[in-house]
Write an enzyme that holds these catalytic residues in place. Structure first.
Site, PDB file in Angstrom:
ATOM      1  N   HIS A  70       0.888  -1.181   0.000  1.00  0.00           N
ATOM      2  CA  HIS A  70       0.000   0.000   0.000  1.00  0.00           C
ATOM      3  C   HIS A  70       0.915   1.216   0.000  1.00  0.00           C
ATOM      4  O   HIS A  70       1.698   1.390   0.945  1.00  0.00           O
ATOM      5  CB  HIS A  70      -0.876   0.019   1.248  1.00  0.00           C
ATOM      6  CG  HIS A  70      -1.746  -1.194   1.366  1.00  0.00           C
ATOM      7  ND1 HIS A  70      -3.063  -1.219   0.955  1.00  0.00           N
ATOM      8  CD2 HIS A  70      -1.475  -2.450   1.816  1.00  0.00           C
ATOM      9  CE1 HIS A  70      -3.561  -2.418   1.169  1.00  0.00           C
ATOM     10  NE2 HIS A  70      -2.624  -3.185   1.683  1.00  0.00           N
TER      11      HIS A  70
ATOM     12  N   HIS B  97      -8.274  -8.144  -0.649  1.00  0.00           N
ATOM     13  CA  HIS B  97      -7.839  -8.651   0.649  1.00  0.00           C
ATOM     14  C   HIS B  97      -8.930  -9.606   1.144  1.00  0.00           C
ATOM     15  O   HIS B  97     -10.118  -9.238   1.159  1.00  0.00           O
ATOM     16  CB  HIS B  97      -7.699  -7.527   1.661  1.00  0.00           C
ATOM     17  CG  HIS B  97      -6.464  -6.684   1.496  1.00  0.00           C
ATOM     18  ND1 HIS B  97      -6.120  -6.076   0.321  1.00  0.00           N
ATOM     19  CD2 HIS B  97      -5.490  -6.350   2.394  1.00  0.00           C
ATOM     20  CE1 HIS B  97      -4.989  -5.406   0.497  1.00  0.00           C
ATOM     21  NE2 HIS B  97      -4.589  -5.541   1.746  1.00  0.00           N
TER      22      HIS B  97
ATOM     23  N   GLU C  16      -7.363 -12.334   5.915  1.00  0.00           N
ATOM     24  CA  GLU C  16      -6.288 -11.785   6.765  1.00  0.00           C
ATOM     25  C   GLU C  16      -6.736 -12.007   8.213  1.00  0.00           C
ATOM     26  O   GLU C  16      -6.159 -12.802   8.942  1.00  0.00           O
ATOM     27  CB  GLU C  16      -6.074 -10.299   6.457  1.00  0.00           C
ATOM     28  CG  GLU C  16      -5.022  -9.620   7.336  1.00  0.00           C
ATOM     29  CD  GLU C  16      -4.894  -8.109   7.084  1.00  0.00           C
ATOM     30  OE1 GLU C  16      -5.788  -7.520   6.437  1.00  0.00           O
ATOM     31  OE2 GLU C  16      -3.901  -7.515   7.564  1.00  0.00           O
TER      32      GLU C  16
ATOM     33  N   ASP D 134       2.708  -2.757   4.444  1.00  0.00           N
ATOM     34  CA  ASP D 134       2.856  -1.347   4.852  1.00  0.00           C
ATOM     35  C   ASP D 134       4.219  -1.213   5.534  1.00  0.00           C
ATOM     36  O   ASP D 134       4.309  -1.129   6.771  1.00  0.00           O
ATOM     37  CB  ASP D 134       1.729  -0.970   5.818  1.00  0.00           C
ATOM     38  CG  ASP D 134       0.364  -1.116   5.177  1.00  0.00           C
ATOM     39  OD1 ASP D 134      -0.021  -0.247   4.385  1.00  0.00           O
ATOM     40  OD2 ASP D 134      -0.307  -2.139   5.434  1.00  0.00           O
TER      41      ASP D 134
HETATM   42  N1  HPA Z   1      -5.357  -4.969   5.405  1.00  0.00           N
HETATM   43  C1  HPA Z   1      -6.407  -4.232   5.072  1.00  0.00           C
HETATM   44  N2  HPA Z   1      -6.299  -2.971   4.685  1.00  0.00           N
HETATM   45  C2  HPA Z   1      -5.088  -2.422   4.622  1.00  0.00           C
HETATM   46  C3  HPA Z   1      -3.972  -3.143   4.960  1.00  0.00           C
HETATM   47  C4  HPA Z   1      -4.111  -4.488   5.357  1.00  0.00           C
HETATM   48  O1  HPA Z   1      -3.152  -5.225   5.683  1.00  0.00           O
HETATM   49  N3  HPA Z   1      -2.927  -2.296   4.807  1.00  0.00           N
HETATM   50  C5  HPA Z   1      -3.405  -1.115   4.367  1.00  0.00           C
HETATM   51  N4  HPA Z   1      -4.737  -1.193   4.258  1.00  0.00           N
HETATM   52 ZN    ZN Z   2      -2.676  -5.021   2.569  1.00  0.00          ZN
END
Ligand code: HPA
Ligand code: ZN
Length: 346
Positions: free
Chosen positions: A27, A205, A208, A287
């Site tokens: 990101h 995503h 996670e 990040d």
């Molecule tokens: N997950 C979801 N949103 C995000 C992430 C992440 O790891 N990093 C930046 N936005």
């Molecule tokens: Zn991410």
């Protein structure tokens, strides 16, 4: 698969740093280091609720995804002008090239900026110009992926897509990020269908913090080509089989998972299990300014903590090329570069 002989840990770390690789889960707002946040705040007259760089860095202690997102969106508030977006992306791409990243697919979150009154043109033009200049400077190729924020509505995502379409030649795909739990992929079924009609690549995503069912619906409802994170797939044997059979890549981010407590320790990470099950897993930084390291730090620390081997390193670099949206000629050039390096280490 060819047999690759194991090598000593220090040589393996050298190989990990030297190997050509693609980064597919970064990101760009998450590459803003505290030093650059303060420099941009000064340049733009933005007041920050932290006294200095050290105080800001000290606030980077997270307990889950949301605790990180709150501070990540606050950090992005210093980005106002096209040059700010340019400087951020240029800085990341120089850093990535130093880690032997040969190709990067970069997420950006336009809604974080347009909600503050920054024009879409400002965001996209700055980021795109940085990608073009980086390629001229170091040969790294870079492409942009526009992410919709899943805590906002699908209507807001549609409005964002409309604003971005005059720049459709400057981004290759769309993604879905931000708070996962309570915001399943289905919420964005219509906007992803529209993006598919428009010919954009699609990623999301999923898995996670969220359950395997979010990975299934990212695949079946959003029709994504890659899953970002996806580490929760191990809870579902049928899903694992499907991901392996259809060669659907996972863009895994080990240090992110450690910092956001997806796994208690890096040593508990399931990257090796994913690879050994034949999944197209890749390593990425997510990040890096917030999670303690860029892509090579992710590789070196994860291998040291989990005991992965040179065979795994080679598979991860190959997977990163396969999983990328590069053309076949560029992919095969990257594989040749990797094979040459491997020979020097055998
Ligand atoms: N997950 C979801 N949103 C995000 C992430 C992440 O790891 N990093 C930046 N936005
Ligand atoms: Zn991410």
């Amino acid at each position: 698969m060819q047999h690759i002989k194991p090598i000593a840990p220090e040589r393996l770390a050298d190989f990990l740093r030297a190997m050509p690789k693609a980064e597919l889960h970064i990101h760009i707002e998450g590459s803003l280091e505290p030093e650059l946040i303060f420099a941009l705040a000064g340049r733009n007259g933005v007041a920050l609720p932290y006294a200095d760089v050290e105080a800001l860095r000290a606030a980077y202690a997270f307990s889950n995804l949301q605790s990180f997102l709150d501070i990540y969106y606050a950090g992005a508030s210093v980005l106002l002008k096209e040059q700010d977006f340019y400087d951020m992306a240029r800085t990341y791409l120089r850093r990535a090239a130093a880690d032997n990243v040969v190709h990067a697919e970069i997420f950006f979150d336009p809604q974080t900026h347009t909600a503050r009154g920054v024009a879409m043109d400002t965001v996209i033009n700055g980021l795109h110009r940085a990608c073009v200049d980086a390629q001229t400077e170091s040969g790294i190729s870079a492409a942009l992926i526009l992410c919709f924020l899943r805590h906002l509505s699908e209507e807001d995502a549609f409005a964002t897509l409309e604003q971005a379409l005059p720049h459709r030649d400057k981004f290759i795909g769309v993604g879905l990020d931000s708070s996962e739990l309570g915001h399943p992929p289905e919420k964005f079924s219509r906007v992803f269908a529209r993006c598919r009609e428009l010919g954009f690549h699609r990623v999301a995503h999923a898995g996670e913090e969220g359950p395997p069912s979010y990975i299934w619906s990212a695949l079946d409802v959003l029709q994504v080509e890659r899953i970002d994170h996806g580490v929760q797939c191990v809870q579902d044997a049928l899903l694992m089989q499907r991901l392996a059979r259809e060669r659907i890549p996972l863009t895994v981010c080990p240090l992110s998972n450690q910092k956001l407590r997806v796994f208690p320790n890096l040593a508990d990470h399931n990257l090796g299990r994913l690879l050994d099950a034949g999944l197209v897993a890749t390593v990425n930084s997510d990040d890096p300014a917030y999670f303690g390291g860029y892509i090579n730090t992710n590789f070196v620390q994860t291998f040291a903590a989990t005991g992965l081997t040179l065979q795994h390193a080679y598979a991860l670099a190959r997977n990163s090329f396969e999983a990328s949206f590069c053309g076949p000629d560029r992919k095969s050039g990257f594989r040749d570069q990797l094979d040459q390096l491997l020979e020097a280490y055998q």
